[in-house]
Design a protein around this motif. Structure first.
Motif, mmCIF file in Angstrom:
data_model
loop_
_atom_site.group_PDB
_atom_site.id
_atom_site.type_symbol
_atom_site.label_atom_id
_atom_site.label_comp_id
_atom_site.label_asym_id
_atom_site.label_seq_id
_atom_site.Cartn_x
_atom_site.Cartn_y
_atom_site.Cartn_z
ATOM 1 N N LEU A 1 0.827 -1.205 0.000
ATOM 2 C CA LEU A 1 0.000 0.000 0.000
ATOM 3 C C LEU A 1 0.864 1.259 0.000
ATOM 4 C CD1 LEU A 1 -3.020 -0.441 -0.162
ATOM 5 C CD2 LEU A 1 -1.970 -2.319 1.058
ATOM 6 N N GLU A 2 2.012 1.207 0.662
ATOM 7 C CA GLU A 2 2.920 2.357 0.652
ATOM 8 C C GLU A 2 3.466 2.597 -0.754
ATOM 9 O OE1 GLU A 2 4.327 1.817 5.317
ATOM 10 O OE2 GLU A 2 5.527 0.969 3.703
ATOM 11 N N THR A 3 3.716 1.531 -1.471
ATOM 12 C CA THR A 3 4.155 1.648 -2.862
ATOM 13 C C THR A 3 3.060 2.265 -3.721
ATOM 14 O OG1 THR A 3 5.558 -0.311 -2.580
ATOM 15 C CG2 THR A 3 5.053 0.350 -4.838
ATOM 16 N N LEU A 4 1.823 1.869 -3.476
ATOM 17 C CA LEU A 4 0.690 2.463 -4.191
ATOM 18 C C LEU A 4 0.611 3.959 -3.914
ATOM 19 C CD1 LEU A 4 -2.004 2.072 -5.840
ATOM 20 C CD2 LEU A 4 -3.130 1.807 -3.611
ATOM 21 N N GLY A 5 0.721 4.338 -2.628
ATOM 22 C CA GLY A 5 0.649 5.754 -2.276
ATOM 23 C C GLY A 5 1.743 6.569 -2.935
ATOM 24 N N ASP B 1 -2.722 -12.545 -4.867
ATOM 25 C CA ASP B 1 -4.027 -11.901 -4.698
ATOM 26 C C ASP B 1 -4.017 -10.448 -5.178
ATOM 27 O OD1 ASP B 1 -6.728 -12.308 -3.864
ATOM 28 O OD2 ASP B 1 -6.360 -11.041 -2.110
ATOM 29 N N ILE B 2 -2.835 -9.924 -5.490
ATOM 30 C CA ILE B 2 -2.729 -8.536 -5.939
ATOM 31 C C ILE B 2 -3.609 -8.268 -7.151
ATOM 32 C CG2 ILE B 2 -0.741 -8.954 -7.465
ATOM 33 C CD1 ILE B 2 -1.097 -5.854 -5.249
ATOM 34 N N VAL B 3 -3.794 -9.276 -7.993
ATOM 35 C CA VAL B 3 -4.555 -9.084 -9.241
ATOM 36 C C VAL B 3 -6.047 -8.877 -8.974
ATOM 37 C CG1 VAL B 3 -2.887 -10.453 -10.550
ATOM 38 C CG2 VAL B 3 -4.933 -11.558 -9.620
ATOM 39 N N ASN B 4 -6.501 -9.123 -7.761
ATOM 40 C CA ASN B 4 -7.929 -9.024 -7.434
ATOM 41 C C ASN B 4 -8.311 -7.677 -6.829
ATOM 42 O OD1 ASN B 4 -8.458 -11.741 -8.248
ATOM 43 N ND2 ASN B 4 -7.571 -12.455 -6.317
ATOM 44 N N TYR B 5 -7.373 -6.757 -6.737
ATOM 45 C CA TYR B 5 -7.659 -5.454 -6.128
ATOM 46 C C TYR B 5 -8.014 -4.414 -7.184
ATOM 47 C CZ TYR B 5 -6.311 -7.054 -1.522
ATOM 48 O OH TYR B 5 -6.281 -7.719 -0.314
ATOM 49 N N ASP B 6 -8.822 -3.447 -6.780
ATOM 50 C CA ASP B 6 -9.329 -2.455 -7.736
ATOM 51 C C ASP B 6 -8.251 -1.530 -8.278
ATOM 52 O OD1 ASP B 6 -8.986 -1.210 -5.297
ATOM 53 O OD2 ASP B 6 -11.066 -0.527 -5.091
ATOM 54 N N GLU C 1 -9.201 8.789 -6.528
ATOM 55 C CA GLU C 1 -10.185 8.179 -5.617
ATOM 56 C C GLU C 1 -9.612 6.937 -4.944
ATOM 57 O OE1 GLU C 1 -10.750 9.000 -8.727
ATOM 58 O OE2 GLU C 1 -12.302 10.564 -8.669
ATOM 59 N N LEU C 2 -8.828 6.168 -5.684
ATOM 60 C CA LEU C 2 -8.225 4.963 -5.121
ATOM 61 C C LEU C 2 -7.101 5.311 -4.154
ATOM 62 C CD1 LEU C 2 -8.124 2.657 -8.281
ATOM 63 C CD2 LEU C 2 -9.643 2.473 -6.296
ATOM 64 N N LEU C 3 -6.353 6.358 -4.461
ATOM 65 C CA LEU C 3 -5.283 6.790 -3.554
ATOM 66 C C LEU C 3 -5.869 7.256 -2.222
ATOM 67 C CD1 LEU C 3 -2.994 8.734 -6.047
ATOM 68 C CD2 LEU C 3 -2.604 6.458 -5.068
ATOM 69 N N LEU D 1 -17.375 5.690 8.341
ATOM 70 C CA LEU D 1 -17.583 7.129 8.224
ATOM 71 C C LEU D 1 -17.630 7.539 6.760
ATOM 72 C CD1 LEU D 1 -14.836 8.224 10.791
ATOM 73 C CD2 LEU D 1 -17.246 7.758 11.288
ATOM 74 N N ASN D 2 -18.078 8.747 6.518
ATOM 75 C CA ASN D 2 -18.030 9.327 5.175
ATOM 76 C C ASN D 2 -16.690 10.029 4.999
ATOM 77 O OD1 ASN D 2 -20.715 8.579 4.512
ATOM 78 N ND2 ASN D 2 -21.477 10.331 5.685
ATOM 79 N N LEU D 3 -16.003 9.725 3.904
ATOM 80 C CA LEU D 3 -14.696 10.335 3.653
ATOM 81 C C LEU D 3 -14.877 11.741 3.086
ATOM 82 C CD1 LEU D 3 -11.668 9.828 3.754
ATOM 83 C CD2 LEU D 3 -11.796 8.940 1.424
#
Length: 329
Positions: free
Chosen positions: A258-262, A273-278, A310-312, A327-329
């Motif tokens: 997730l840090e790499t994604l950010g 399982d990485i291939v199953n994420y949005d 939106e994904l970030l 909660l609402n973001l």
């Protein structure tokens, strides 16, 4: 975001590379007041080892510890809106029942950032109002909510010149060290940065005696001082590609993923399982086989395709807080 404004939270979690501090800060950003309790009575090598072996050997110490810290808290605070528990190692149903009795109106939330087979804690499920796991298999098997981990603000994308082609930083567990070494030997043309960590030299020598994967590892190959978030984030920002080797017994995404994604960096991972994420994009994420890893030059040489904002936001620590507390973001 202040959807927790006016709410009070009792947070129980083990110390884990200062992520507990980041979580406290994120909860405060959301408007909450937070009291944190270290879920372990001690963080010495001996105590951690006994907890992993059988926490019942420390039953009296754990009970006395909780009695002491909870009395200190109750003398100052009579009400909590939430009791938030993260991957507990010592918390028992008896102790949790006592906490719930003390704070009758508090909603109890459990979040697991480790698999139940690695940490236990199944016995607490009947006592919580909401249980969430980062592990899809656990979530499905035990009928829990699912939520992946997060990245903290230090890993938000920065425009910094590359210093390394490939970076690996992480704990030296399972087959990680030997796998990474074999993989790196196949790509001598790349500028690679490696950092392996263990919490103590005692743990290193214990693994040398008990784990065949450690037979060839030298003491000098391991650091016993962890990198802080600032240093790790700087290494990530200065690297083109990050290497992630998940634990063989775990399907949940690592924090590094997730840090790499950010940071919007390319990732090479063994987690199928990485291939199953949005957020998955084959241009940005390369799945390699643990037995026969292959890294095509087309992946190494291509540029990162930007991830949707939106994904970030969703996978930031602030998005994580919103999902956990609904909660609402």
């Amino acid at each position: 975001m202040d959807n927790l404004k006016g709410k009070s939270i009792l947070l129980l979690s083990p110390k884990f590379f200062n992520y507990e501090i980041e979580i406290v800060n994120a909860l405060k950003v959301a408007g909450a007041s937070v009291v944190w309790i270290d879920e372990r009575p001690s963080n010495t090598f001996f105590t951690k080892a006994i907890i992993r072996l059988n926490k019942n050997f420390l039953k009296r110490k754990i009970k006395n510890y909780y009695n002491s810290v909870l009395k200190q808290i109750s003398d100052k605070q009579k009400h909590f809106d939430f009791i938030f528990i993260i991957s507990p190692e010592t918390l028992t149903p008896t102790i949790l029942t006592s906490i719930k009795t003390q704070y009758l109106n508090a909603k109890v939330i459990l979040y697991m950032w480790d698999s139940f087979k690695n940490k236990g804690a199944l016995e607490l499920l009947p006592l919580v109002d909401r249980a969430i796991s980062f592990d899809k298999n656990d979530a499905q098997q035990y009928d829990l909510s699912f939520r992946a981990l997060f990245y903290i603000d230090a890993y938000k994308k920065q425009s910094i010149a590359f210093r390394y082609d490939l970076l690996f930083t992480g704990t030296a567990h399972s087959d990680r060290y030997n796998f990474v070494k074999r993989l790196v030997a196949k790509i001598p043309e790349l500028n690679v940065k490696l950092f392996f960590y263990l919490s103590s030299k005692k743990l290193f020598w214990a693994k040398k005696l008990s784990d065949k994967e450690f037979k060839s590892i030298k003491l000098s190959d391991i650091s016993f001082i962890p990198l802080n978030h600032k240093t790790t984030a700087d290494l990530v920002h200065r690297s083109k590609i990050i290497l992630d080797i998940n634990h063989p017994n775990q399907v949940g995404l690592t924090m590094r993923t997730l840090e790499t994604l950010g940071a919007q960096k390319k990732l090479i991972t063994t987690n199928s399982d990485i291939v199953n994420y949005d957020f998955y994009n084959e241009n940005n994420f390369l799945l390699i086989d643990r037995e026969n890893p292959v890294m095509p030059n087309t992946f190494i040489n291509s540029e990162y395709v930007p991830t949707e904002s939106e994904l970030l936001i969703k996978y930031s620590i602030h998005g994580w807080v919103c999902d956990v507390f609904q909660l609402n973001l």
